[in-house]
Design a protein around this motif. Structure first.
Motif, short mmCIF file in Angstrom:
data_model
loop_
_atom_site.label_atom_id
_atom_site.label_comp_id
_atom_site.label_asym_id
_atom_site.label_seq_id
_atom_site.Cartn_x
_atom_site.Cartn_y
_atom_site.Cartn_z
N UNK A 1 17.09 -47.41 -73.94
CA UNK A 1 16.83 -48.10 -72.68
C UNK A 1 15.75 -49.15 -72.91
N UNK A 2 15.73 -50.17 -72.03
CA UNK A 2 14.79 -51.28 -72.15
C UNK A 2 14.38 -51.74 -70.76
N UNK A 3 13.20 -51.33 -70.33
CA UNK A 3 12.69 -51.74 -69.03
C UNK A 3 11.40 -52.52 -69.17
N UNK A 4 11.16 -53.46 -68.25
CA UNK A 4 9.95 -54.28 -68.31
C UNK A 4 9.34 -54.43 -66.93
N UNK A 5 8.08 -54.82 -66.91
CA UNK A 5 7.38 -55.14 -65.65
C UNK A 5 7.76 -56.55 -65.20
N UNK A 6 7.52 -57.54 -66.05
CA UNK A 6 7.92 -58.92 -65.74
C UNK A 6 9.34 -59.13 -66.25
N UNK A 7 10.20 -59.73 -65.45
CA UNK A 7 11.59 -59.93 -65.88
C UNK A 7 11.70 -60.84 -67.10
N UNK A 8 12.68 -60.55 -67.94
CA UNK A 8 12.91 -61.30 -69.17
C UNK A 8 14.33 -61.86 -69.13
N UNK A 9 14.46 -63.15 -69.34
CA UNK A 9 15.77 -63.79 -69.37
C UNK A 9 16.15 -64.03 -70.82
N UNK A 10 16.96 -63.14 -71.35
CA UNK A 10 17.39 -63.23 -72.74
C UNK A 10 18.67 -62.40 -72.88
N UNK A 11 19.64 -62.88 -73.64
CA UNK A 11 20.92 -62.15 -73.72
C UNK A 11 20.83 -60.80 -74.40
N UNK A 12 19.85 -60.60 -75.27
CA UNK A 12 19.70 -59.34 -75.98
C UNK A 12 18.31 -58.77 -75.73
N UNK A 13 18.16 -57.45 -75.82
CA UNK A 13 16.83 -56.86 -75.63
C UNK A 13 15.81 -57.42 -76.61
N UNK A 14 14.72 -57.94 -76.08
CA UNK A 14 13.65 -58.50 -76.91
C UNK A 14 12.39 -58.56 -76.06
N UNK A 15 11.39 -57.77 -76.42
CA UNK A 15 10.14 -57.78 -75.68
C UNK A 15 9.14 -58.77 -76.26
N UNK A 16 9.40 -59.27 -77.45
CA UNK A 16 8.47 -60.21 -78.10
C UNK A 16 8.79 -61.65 -77.67
N UNK A 17 8.70 -61.87 -76.37
CA UNK A 17 8.94 -63.19 -75.79
C UNK A 17 7.79 -63.50 -74.83
N UNK A 18 6.66 -63.96 -75.35
CA UNK A 18 5.46 -64.13 -74.52
C UNK A 18 5.63 -65.17 -73.41
N UNK A 19 6.65 -66.02 -73.51
CA UNK A 19 6.88 -66.98 -72.44
C UNK A 19 7.28 -66.30 -71.13
N UNK A 20 7.64 -65.02 -71.20
CA UNK A 20 8.02 -64.29 -70.00
C UNK A 20 6.94 -63.32 -69.52
N UNK A 21 5.76 -63.36 -70.16
CA UNK A 21 4.69 -62.49 -69.71
C UNK A 21 4.27 -62.87 -68.30
N UNK A 22 3.77 -61.89 -67.56
CA UNK A 22 3.26 -62.12 -66.21
C UNK A 22 1.81 -62.56 -66.25
N UNK A 23 1.37 -63.19 -65.17
CA UNK A 23 -0.03 -63.61 -65.06
C UNK A 23 -0.88 -62.49 -64.48
N UNK A 24 -2.11 -62.38 -64.97
CA UNK A 24 -3.08 -61.42 -64.45
C UNK A 24 -4.43 -62.13 -64.30
N UNK A 25 -5.20 -61.72 -63.31
CA UNK A 25 -6.50 -62.33 -63.06
C UNK A 25 -7.53 -61.26 -62.79
N UNK A 26 -8.69 -61.36 -63.44
CA UNK A 26 -9.78 -60.41 -63.26
C UNK A 26 -10.54 -60.74 -61.99
N UNK A 27 -10.71 -59.77 -61.14
CA UNK A 27 -11.42 -59.95 -59.86
C UNK A 27 -12.81 -59.33 -59.92
#
Length: 226
Positions: A200-226
């Motif tokens: 199985x392959x689940x992620x927090x931020x959606x990834x647009x890629x035809x095959x499972x690949x988590x090493x795609x930093x262009x799809x990382x989500x933004x986070x901000x320290x408060x």
């Protein structure tokens, strides 16, 4: 590597976040600054619910992240999964072949040539730690003396990890000052197994890629320290 647990973490396995977070409403995950480790359970919960590649299994998983004052980042992750596949026990074993959860963190902004961390963990607490850009990655232990810590915990119908990333590790690798309120970074969190029996392959931020690949930093989500 640390396989022990602590009281604060044990009591927070099945906690309910006091602050809601909805990715579709606010694309920036709010990283609260906390004074004590046990306050992590008050932080917004993120869901690992993006299953873009059809497989029979979709494992429910979620987590929370905070900046612990005078330490660094804390990330808790929980999977609703009994008897998770767990065969690897050593540092930097290929735990993604087990049932694993993963945290990928990038503190270089839009410059994807610098690299990102990947922390991959199974229910034993074995952790694979890497850093670098796509195509040129190394084990964290090859580039710095500092280490992240993984604490794992199994329950009857779930398992959880607490990932502790010291600020010294982030600053040493990225050559940046300590993170503070207002700073931003990118991240993604995953639930994975490459074993055909439970794949199985689940992620927090959606990834647009035809095959499972988590090493795609262009799809990382933004986070901000408060």
């Amino acid at each position: 590597m640390n396989h022990t647990t602590n009281t604060d973490f044990n009591t927070n396995i099945n906690h309910t976040a006091s602050i809601s977070y909805e990715r579709d409403v606010n694309p920036v995950y709010p990283v609260l600054t906390i004074e004590r480790e046990e306050q992590l359970n008050r932080c917004p919960r993120f869901l690992i619910d993006q299953y873009k590649w059809p497989k029979e299994r979709e494992v429910q998983a979620y987590g929370q992240m905070a900046l612990l004052k005078d330490y660094g980042l804390l990330i808790s992750m929980t999977a609703i999964e009994n008897n998770p596949l767990t065969t690897y026990t050593q540092e930097n074993d290929p735990v993604y072949r087990d049932s694993a959860m993963e945290a990928f963190l990038n503190f270089a902004g839009k410059d994807l040539s610098v690299g990102y961390f990947n922390f991959e963990m199974n229910s034993y607490g074995a952790m694979l730690s890497g850093f670098g850009p796509v195509g040129n990655r190394k084990r964290v232990k090859e580039i710095t003396e500092f280490r992240a810590i993984c604490i794992a915990k199994k329950e009857k119908d779930s398992w959880s990890i607490l990932l502790k990333v010291p600020m010294e590790l982030i600053c040493d690798v990225y050559k940046i000052p300590a993170l503070k309120s207002g700073d931003q970074f990118t991240c993604n969190f995953y639930k994975i197994s490459e074993d055909p029996s439970v794949e199985h392959y689940g992620s927090f931020a959606p990834i647009t890629n035809p095959k499972p690949n988590f090493h795609l930093p262009q799809f990382f989500a933004n986070a901000k320290i408060l």
